[in-house]
Write a protein that holds these residues in place. Structure first.
Motif, PDB file in Angstrom:
ATOM      1  N   ASP A 181       0.830  -1.208   0.000  1.00  8.21           N
ATOM      2  CA  ASP A 181       0.000   0.000   0.000  1.00  8.21           C
ATOM      3  C   ASP A 181       0.865   1.259   0.000  1.00  8.21           C
ATOM      4  O   ASP A 181       0.526   2.258  -0.623  1.00  8.21           O
ATOM      5  N   LEU A 182       1.974   1.167   0.707  1.00  4.62           N
ATOM      6  CA  LEU A 182       2.891   2.307   0.761  1.00  4.62           C
ATOM      7  C   LEU A 182       3.481   2.572  -0.625  1.00  4.62           C
ATOM      8  O   LEU A 182       3.578   3.718  -1.075  1.00  4.62           O
ATOM      9  N   ASP A 183       3.868   1.492  -1.295  1.00  7.34           N
ATOM     10  CA  ASP A 183       4.386   1.623  -2.662  1.00  7.34           C
ATOM     11  C   ASP A 183       3.343   2.286  -3.560  1.00  7.34           C
ATOM     12  O   ASP A 183       3.651   3.180  -4.348  1.00  7.34           O
ATOM     13  N   ALA A 184       2.094   1.814  -3.397  1.00  9.34           N
ATOM     14  CA  ALA A 184       1.015   2.378  -4.214  1.00  9.34           C
ATOM     15  C   ALA A 184       0.787   3.841  -3.846  1.00  9.34           C
ATOM     16  O   ALA A 184       0.550   4.679  -4.725  1.00  9.34           O
ATOM     17  N   ARG A 241       1.317  10.192  22.805  1.00 11.14           N
ATOM     18  CA  ARG A 241       2.258   9.083  22.588  1.00 11.14           C
ATOM     19  C   ARG A 241       1.888   8.311  21.321  1.00 11.14           C
ATOM     20  O   ARG A 241       2.740   7.939  20.538  1.00 11.14           O
ATOM     21  N   GLU A 242       0.595   8.121  21.131  1.00 10.89           N
ATOM     22  CA  GLU A 242       0.152   7.371  19.953  1.00 10.89           C
ATOM     23  C   GLU A 242       0.515   8.120  18.664  1.00 10.89           C
ATOM     24  O   GLU A 242       1.000   7.524  17.696  1.00 10.89           O
ATOM     25  N   VAL A 243       0.287   9.441  18.683  1.00  6.56           N
ATOM     26  CA  VAL A 243       0.636  10.245  17.497  1.00  6.56           C
ATOM     27  C   VAL A 243       2.132  10.138  17.221  1.00  6.56           C
ATOM     28  O   VAL A 243       2.564   9.936  16.078  1.00  6.56           O
ATOM     29  N   PHE A 244       2.917  10.247  18.276  1.00  8.68           N
ATOM     30  CA  PHE A 244       4.371  10.221  18.113  1.00  8.68           C
ATOM     31  C   PHE A 244       4.846   8.852  17.605  1.00  8.68           C
ATOM     32  O   PHE A 244       5.615   8.761  16.642  1.00  8.68           O
ATOM     33  N   GLU A 245       4.352   7.802  18.241  1.00  7.15           N
ATOM     34  CA  GLU A 245       4.799   6.451  17.850  1.00  7.15           C
ATOM     35  C   GLU A 245       4.360   6.121  16.426  1.00  7.15           C
ATOM     36  O   GLU A 245       5.085   5.487  15.666  1.00  7.15           O
ATOM     37  N   GLN A 246       3.174   6.589  16.074  1.00  2.00           N
ATOM     38  CA  GLN A 246       2.690   6.365  14.704  1.00  2.00           C
ATOM     39  C   GLN A 246       3.586   7.096  13.701  1.00  2.00           C
ATOM     40  O   GLN A 246       3.936   6.553  12.649  1.00  2.00           O
ATOM     41  N   PHE A 247       3.959   8.334  14.055  1.00  3.33           N
ATOM     42  CA  PHE A 247       4.828   9.111  13.164  1.00  3.33           C
ATOM     43  C   PHE A 247       6.158   8.385  12.950  1.00  3.33           C
ATOM     44  O   PHE A 247       6.632   8.244  11.819  1.00  3.33           O
ATOM     45  N   ILE A 248       6.748   7.921  14.043  1.00  2.45           N
ATOM     46  CA  ILE A 248       8.043   7.242  13.942  1.00  2.45           C
ATOM     47  C   ILE A 248       7.906   5.969  13.092  1.00  2.45           C
ATOM     48  O   ILE A 248       8.733   5.698  12.193  1.00  2.45           O
ATOM     49  N   ARG A 272       0.368  10.022   4.685  1.00  2.00           N
ATOM     50  CA  ARG A 272      -0.281   9.599   5.929  1.00  2.00           C
ATOM     51  C   ARG A 272      -1.787   9.474   5.751  1.00  2.00           C
ATOM     52  O   ARG A 272      -2.416   8.568   6.291  1.00  2.00           O
ATOM     53  N   GLN A 273      -2.355  10.401   4.963  1.00  2.00           N
ATOM     54  CA  GLN A 273      -3.798  10.299   4.698  1.00  2.00           C
ATOM     55  C   GLN A 273      -4.116   8.995   3.968  1.00  2.00           C
ATOM     56  O   GLN A 273      -5.075   8.307   4.291  1.00  2.00           O
ATOM     57  N   HIS A 274      -3.268   8.668   2.980  1.00  2.00           N
ATOM     58  CA  HIS A 274      -3.459   7.401   2.256  1.00  2.00           C
ATOM     59  C   HIS A 274      -3.394   6.226   3.221  1.00  2.00           C
ATOM     60  O   HIS A 274      -4.237   5.337   3.205  1.00  2.00           O
ATOM     61  N   MET A 275      -2.356   6.255   4.056  1.00  2.00           N
ATOM     62  CA  MET A 275      -2.138   5.116   4.956  1.00  2.00           C
ATOM     63  C   MET A 275      -3.261   4.999   5.980  1.00  2.00           C
ATOM     64  O   MET A 275      -3.724   3.904   6.275  1.00  2.00           O
ATOM     65  N   ARG A 276      -3.704   6.145   6.508  1.00  2.00           N
ATOM     66  CA  ARG A 276      -4.815   6.093   7.466  1.00  2.00           C
ATOM     67  C   ARG A 276      -6.081   5.627   6.755  1.00  2.00           C
ATOM     68  O   ARG A 276      -6.868   4.872   7.294  1.00  2.00           O
ATOM     69  N   GLY A 277      -6.239   6.114   5.503  1.00  2.00           N
ATOM     70  CA  GLY A 277      -7.414   5.735   4.721  1.00  2.00           C
ATOM     71  C   GLY A 277      -7.510   4.229   4.543  1.00  2.00           C
ATOM     72  O   GLY A 277      -8.597   3.665   4.480  1.00  2.00           O
ATOM     73  N   TRP A 278      -6.354   3.582   4.459  1.00  2.00           N
ATOM     74  CA  TRP A 278      -6.342   2.131   4.290  1.00  2.00           C
ATOM     75  C   TRP A 278      -6.398   1.398   5.629  1.00  2.00           C
ATOM     76  O   TRP A 278      -6.322   0.184   5.684  1.00  2.00           O
ATOM     77  N   GLY A 279      -6.465   2.195   6.672  1.00  2.00           N
ATOM     78  CA  GLY A 279      -6.658   1.590   7.997  1.00  2.00           C
ATOM     79  C   GLY A 279      -5.418   0.946   8.572  1.00  2.00           C
ATOM     80  O   GLY A 279      -5.502   0.111   9.459  1.00  2.00           O
ATOM     81  N   HIS A 280      -4.218   1.349   8.100  1.00  2.00           N
ATOM     82  CA  HIS A 280      -3.009   0.758   8.654  1.00  2.00           C
ATOM     83  C   HIS A 280      -2.638   1.406   9.971  1.00  2.00           C
ATOM     84  O   HIS A 280      -2.729   2.603  10.128  1.00  2.00           O
TER      85      HIS A 280
END
Lengths: 210, 126
Positions: A146-149, B47-54, A198-206
């Motif tokens: 998904d990241l590649d996409a 913490r969740e925002v930070f860990e997700q970012f990393i 990040r929007q893409h990744m959140r959109g895919w529920g990862h």
């Protein structure tokens, strides 16, 4: 060896290699010496070493931009050929890799101009991206696909910035030079691209990978 | 901007901390401002925002690095293709090369000036 080389200075190490032709010594020479050897002493093995050193990242960048492995390799070959013809023009003011990235990016832009339809994602573009399934868990593998996409789906101006940024050894000013963009624009593109990814990744529920 | 998990996310995105720094110190001790470190320590939301970012940054970095693949046949193909290619200006003394390049620029400037003068002449009439 060419007879017109007296005016082009070489380091002691490069001069030694020229006499002994030791393959191991070649791998220890800096890029600029390899360029001099290739350009002014017609040393094909020195150029081969430059290709060996830089092909991975150049092909990786073009793969991301073109989303097709065969096409990316063709463009990379063209980029290296252009670099070879223009080796004398490399003065060592920038890093060789920066100079090469810029050539590769221009080769890609020229290609895209020639073939406008490539601006649309080719069918099956995901299969052109690297497939690391063998070493990843199923969920990581799905995330990676998904990241590649997601990277492939980024607007092109963002994709190039993201690729160069995550290659890690390319600084902001170098990205600006390669893409011929102001430094501020590079930072803005990167910021927006990261948000989009990040929007893409959140959109895919990862969620996180651990 | 007021402190909030979204503000932390924006800060992290805007700060563009190099991936090598994140890789070396994913906890952020050496690069995260004290204000944010305190928020992360105190709140699970931060913490969740930070860990997700990393996690996202490391995943993106890995993804790009995996595209960096080497192929020995590629090098051979490129070197073979250079067989018929010439290095432009090979063997030319750098001083001569510089003179030629400077001469080219000078010629271009003179031509531009001529065109500009011609254009201005037309604008002002006879």
């Amino acid at each position: 060896m060419a007879s017109h080389t007296a005016t082009i200075p070489l380091s002691a190490e490069a001069a030694t290699w020229l006499r002994k032709r030791d393959p191991q010594a070649l791998t220890e020479l800096p890029d600029i010496e390899l360029v001099r050897l290739s350009a002014h002493y017609n040393a094909k093995r020195a150029f081969a070493e430059l290709v060996r050193r830089h092909q991975g990242k150049i092909r990786g960048l073009l793969l991301r931009l073109a989303s097709d492995r065969t096409l990316a390799d063709d463009l990379a070959q063209e980029a290296f050929l252009r670099a070879y013809r223009g080796l004398v023009g490399f003065q060592g003011r920038a890093r060789f890799s920066t100079w090469l990235y810029r050539i590769a990016y221009n080769v890609y832009l020229n290609h895209r101009t020639r073939v406008k339809e490539l601006a649309a994602l080719p069918e099956g573009f995901e299969s052109g991206a690297p497939a690391p399934e063998t070493s990843l868990s199923q969920s990581r593998s799905d995330l990676r696909k998904d990241l590649d996409a997601a990277i492939s789906a980024l607007p092109e101006r963002y994709r190039a910035v993201v690729m160069l940024y995550y290659l890690e050894d390319v600084s902001y000013p170098e990205i600006a030079e390669i893409l011929d963009l102001p430094l501020g624009t590079v930072k803005t593109h990167l910021h927006r691209a990261k948000k989009l990814l990040r929007q893409h990744m959140r959109g895919w529920g990862h969620r996180r990978r651990r | 901007m007021q402190d909030s998990p979204d503000a932390l996310q924006d800060w992290l995105l805007a700060a563009a901390v190099p991936l090598s720094v994140i890789r070396n110190d994913p906890s952020g001790d050496s690069w995260l401002p004290a204000k944010w470190r305190a928020c992360i320590a105190a709140s699970a939301e931060y913490r969740e925002v930070f860990e997700q970012f990393i996690a996202d940054e490391l995943e993106l970095g890995d993804s790009v690095r995996l595209a960096d693949t080497r192929d020995i046949w590629f090098t051979a193909r490129v070197v073979e293709a250079t067989g018929g290619a010439k290095v432009y200006g090979a063997g030319l003394d750098p001083r001569y090369r510089n003179w030629i390049v400077t001469g080219g620029y000078a010629l271009a400037i003179v031509m531009c000036a001529c065109f500009a003068l011609e254009f201005l002449g037309h604008m002002h009439g006879p």
